[in-house]
Scaffold this motif. Structure first.
Motif, PDB file in Angstrom:
ATOM      1  N   LEU A   1       0.838  -1.202   0.000  1.00 54.43           N
ATOM      2  CA  LEU A   1       0.000   0.000   0.000  1.00 54.43           C
ATOM      3  C   LEU A   1       0.870   1.249   0.000  1.00 54.43           C
ATOM      4  O   LEU A   1       0.597   2.214  -0.730  1.00 54.43           O
ATOM      5  N   ARG A   2       1.931   1.252   0.804  1.00 52.00           N
ATOM      6  CA  ARG A   2       2.820   2.415   0.841  1.00 52.00           C
ATOM      7  C   ARG A   2       3.479   2.646  -0.516  1.00 52.00           C
ATOM      8  O   ARG A   2       3.601   3.794  -0.979  1.00 52.00           O
ATOM      9  N   LEU A   3       3.939   1.571  -1.145  1.00 48.43           N
ATOM     10  CA  LEU A   3       4.550   1.702  -2.466  1.00 48.43           C
ATOM     11  C   LEU A   3       3.538   2.235  -3.487  1.00 48.43           C
ATOM     12  O   LEU A   3       3.849   3.135  -4.279  1.00 48.43           O
ATOM     13  N   ALA A   4       2.337   1.675  -3.463  1.00 45.77           N
ATOM     14  CA  ALA A   4       1.313   2.090  -4.425  1.00 45.77           C
ATOM     15  C   ALA A   4       0.906   3.545  -4.214  1.00 45.77           C
ATOM     16  O   ALA A   4       0.761   4.312  -5.176  1.00 45.77           O
ATOM     17  N   MET A   5       0.709   3.942  -2.953  1.00 47.13           N
ATOM     18  CA  MET A   5       0.298   5.312  -2.672  1.00 47.13           C
ATOM     19  C   MET A   5       1.425   6.301  -2.986  1.00 47.13           C
ATOM     20  O   MET A   5       1.168   7.422  -3.455  1.00 47.13           O
TER      21      MET A   5
ATOM     22  N   ARG B   1       3.224  10.530  -6.690  1.00 55.41           N
ATOM     23  CA  ARG B   1       4.166  11.061  -7.675  1.00 55.41           C
ATOM     24  C   ARG B   1       3.499  11.250  -9.034  1.00 55.41           C
ATOM     25  O   ARG B   1       3.766  12.231  -9.742  1.00 55.41           O
ATOM     26  N   GLY B   2       2.624  10.337  -9.400  1.00 57.49           N
ATOM     27  CA  GLY B   2       1.910  10.471 -10.665  1.00 57.49           C
ATOM     28  C   GLY B   2       1.008  11.700 -10.693  1.00 57.49           C
ATOM     29  O   GLY B   2       0.926  12.414 -11.704  1.00 57.49           O
ATOM     30  N   LEU B   3       0.328  11.968  -9.599  1.00 57.63           N
ATOM     31  CA  LEU B   3      -0.540  13.146  -9.540  1.00 57.63           C
ATOM     32  C   LEU B   3       0.272  14.435  -9.622  1.00 57.63           C
ATOM     33  O   LEU B   3      -0.147  15.409 -10.272  1.00 57.63           O
ATOM     34  N   HIS B   4       1.443  14.449  -8.981  1.00 56.49           N
ATOM     35  CA  HIS B   4       2.319  15.614  -9.097  1.00 56.49           C
ATOM     36  C   HIS B   4       2.738  15.827 -10.553  1.00 56.49           C
ATOM     37  O   HIS B   4       2.776  16.966 -11.046  1.00 56.49           O
ATOM     38  N   THR B   5       3.050  14.720 -11.235  1.00 56.26           N
ATOM     39  CA  THR B   5       3.453  14.820 -12.631  1.00 56.26           C
ATOM     40  C   THR B   5       2.313  15.363 -13.491  1.00 56.26           C
ATOM     41  O   THR B   5       2.530  16.190 -14.386  1.00 56.26           O
ATOM     42  N   LEU B   6       1.100  14.908 -13.244  1.00 55.20           N
ATOM     43  CA  LEU B   6      -0.055  15.429 -13.988  1.00 55.20           C
ATOM     44  C   LEU B   6      -0.205  16.932 -13.790  1.00 55.20           C
ATOM     45  O   LEU B   6      -0.483  17.678 -14.751  1.00 55.20           O
ATOM     46  N   LEU B   7      -0.035  17.387 -12.559  1.00 47.57           N
ATOM     47  CA  LEU B   7      -0.143  18.823 -12.295  1.00 47.57           C
ATOM     48  C   LEU B   7       0.970  19.605 -12.978  1.00 47.57           C
ATOM     49  O   LEU B   7       0.738  20.689 -13.535  1.00 47.57           O
TER      50      LEU B   7
ATOM     51  N   SER C   1       0.412  15.565 -18.444  1.00 43.11           N
ATOM     52  CA  SER C   1       0.216  14.194 -18.924  1.00 43.11           C
ATOM     53  C   SER C   1       1.138  13.278 -18.143  1.00 43.11           C
ATOM     54  O   SER C   1       2.017  13.743 -17.399  1.00 43.11           O
ATOM     55  N   LEU C   2       0.959  11.969 -18.329  1.00 43.34           N
ATOM     56  CA  LEU C   2       1.789  10.984 -17.637  1.00 43.34           C
ATOM     57  C   LEU C   2       2.743  10.265 -18.588  1.00 43.34           C
ATOM     58  O   LEU C   2       3.257   9.196 -18.272  1.00 43.34           O
ATOM     59  N   THR C   3       3.013  10.869 -19.714  1.00 42.79           N
ATOM     60  CA  THR C   3       3.905  10.250 -20.698  1.00 42.79           C
ATOM     61  C   THR C   3       5.258   9.901 -20.089  1.00 42.79           C
ATOM     62  O   THR C   3       5.822   8.832 -20.351  1.00 42.79           O
ATOM     63  N   SER C   4       5.773  10.755 -19.233  1.00 39.02           N
ATOM     64  CA  SER C   4       7.100  10.529 -18.651  1.00 39.02           C
ATOM     65  C   SER C   4       7.112   9.400 -17.636  1.00 39.02           C
ATOM     66  O   SER C   4       8.183   8.950 -17.209  1.00 39.02           O
ATOM     67  N   ARG C   5       5.959   8.911 -17.240  1.00 34.47           N
ATOM     68  CA  ARG C   5       5.889   7.852 -16.229  1.00 34.47           C
ATOM     69  C   ARG C   5       5.340   6.533 -16.781  1.00 34.47           C
ATOM     70  O   ARG C   5       5.073   5.608 -16.012  1.00 34.47           O
ATOM     71  N   LEU C   6       5.206   6.417 -18.089  1.00 39.48           N
ATOM     72  CA  LEU C   6       4.655   5.186 -18.661  1.00 39.48           C
ATOM     73  C   LEU C   6       5.485   3.962 -18.304  1.00 39.48           C
ATOM     74  O   LEU C   6       4.941   2.881 -18.067  1.00 39.48           O
ATOM     75  N   ASP C   7       6.811   4.126 -18.243  1.00 40.51           N
ATOM     76  CA  ASP C   7       7.651   2.958 -17.967  1.00 40.51           C
ATOM     77  C   ASP C   7       7.551   2.509 -16.517  1.00 40.51           C
ATOM     78  O   ASP C   7       8.043   1.435 -16.161  1.00 40.51           O
TER      79      ASP C   7
END
Length: 300
Positions: A243-247, A252-258, A262-268
């Motif tokens: 859960l900690r890893l997932a959250m 981090r993904g939400l920060h990237t969206l802001l 987009s989340l292109t940089s996090r696809l990998d």
């Protein structure tokens, strides 16, 4: 596919046999059924369902606010999708001895291989928080006896957790562990031990399996599986780690969206759709009934 391949009784017997062998079993904590299936896919020995995780999923602190109904529902969802034995946190049994008895039967019906009942005062607190209170030995033993008397499958594991270490120290923990075994506990979970020597001390004091909780940011140092095996630990759990890893990844993904839009940089960093479909066994459903699933990904 739809359900597990082994019956609850078969899973419990196999779990008991492996515990009796003396080997160390590794049980990461699942935060939902899909993560339980991933735990099985990666080759672990079992699945753990944490009360702290279930509380957190509901947006609640781990202070005894969850109910037996919520725990039974989530554990049933998890045991349905994995053939691994599942061990669950049953807090204080959601009440006193009569409640403990009902808890055991409800969670037995949910397909668990076992559960642990703790000796904290109601309402309980997270095991690695300060300010915990424990009941007296007689009350703790009554809870364990109620749990043992209530089970219908003798292979259903009744584990007794003690939180005495944080309240009264190691020697009191050792004595409480012995008392819980005398009351009928099949295994002991000494919470929030601090050193390998403390685990070894509890191991030497009882003749049943013992569990080590390797939760991050808690009271215990994060020992390796090999270190715990060397001092005789039989089960190790990492209750909140996934859960900690997932959250953390979600944040981090939400920060990237802001920041990037987009989340292109996090696809990998993401689980690919093909991996997800394989994990939930789309193909198995297709073989079972092509009218349920008749679509394929082409060139994706």
């Amino acid at each position: 596919m739809l359900y597990t391949k082994r019956t609850d009784a078969e899973v419990r017997r196999a779990f008991r046999a492996r515990l009796a062998s003396g080997e160390l079993l590794r049980l990461p904590g699942a935060f939902n059924p899909l993560s339980a299936r991933l735990i099985e896919r990666r080759g672990f020995d079992g699945v753990y369902v944490s009360g702290a995780v279930l509380s957190a999923e509901l947006g609640l602190p781990d202070i005894g606010l969850t109910t037996l109904t919520e725990v039974a529902g989530r554990t049933r969802q998890i045991t349905r999708v994995t053939d691994l034995p599942t061990l669950a946190d049953a807090d204080t049994g959601f009440g006193e001895p009569m409640n403990v008895a009902r808890t055991v039967q409800e969670l037995e019906d949910a397909g668990l291989a076992g559960l642990h009942i703790e000796d904290q005062v109601n309402p309980k607190r997270c095991g690695h928080l300060d300010g915990k209170q424990v009941v007296d030995a007689a009350s703790a033993m009554r809870r364990v006896r109620a749990a043992v008397d209530a089970r219908r499958d003798p292979d259903f594991l009744i584990m007794a957790r003690t939180d005495v270490r944080a309240v009264e120290g190691l020697e009191a923990t050792v004595e409480r562990a012995r008392q819980l075994v005398d009351a009928g506990a099949d295994a002991v979970f000494p919470e929030a031990l601090r050193t390998l020597e403390e685990f070894a001390r509890v191991r030497a004091a009882v003749d049943v399996p013992i569990l080590a909780n390797m939760t991050e940011f808690g009271k215990s140092e994060l020992f390796t599986v090999d270190q715990l095996r060397d001092v005789g630990v039989n089960i190790v759990i990492w209750p909140v780690s996934l859960l900690r890893l997932a959250m953390g990844a979600a944040d981090r993904g939400l920060h990237t969206l802001l920041d990037q839009g987009s989340l292109t940089s996090r696809l990998d960093e993401m689980q690919h759709r093909r991996e997800l479909y394989d994990l939930v066994d789309y193909e198995g459903y297709s073989h079972f009934d092509s009218s349920v699933f008749d679509f394929r990904l082409e060139g994706d």
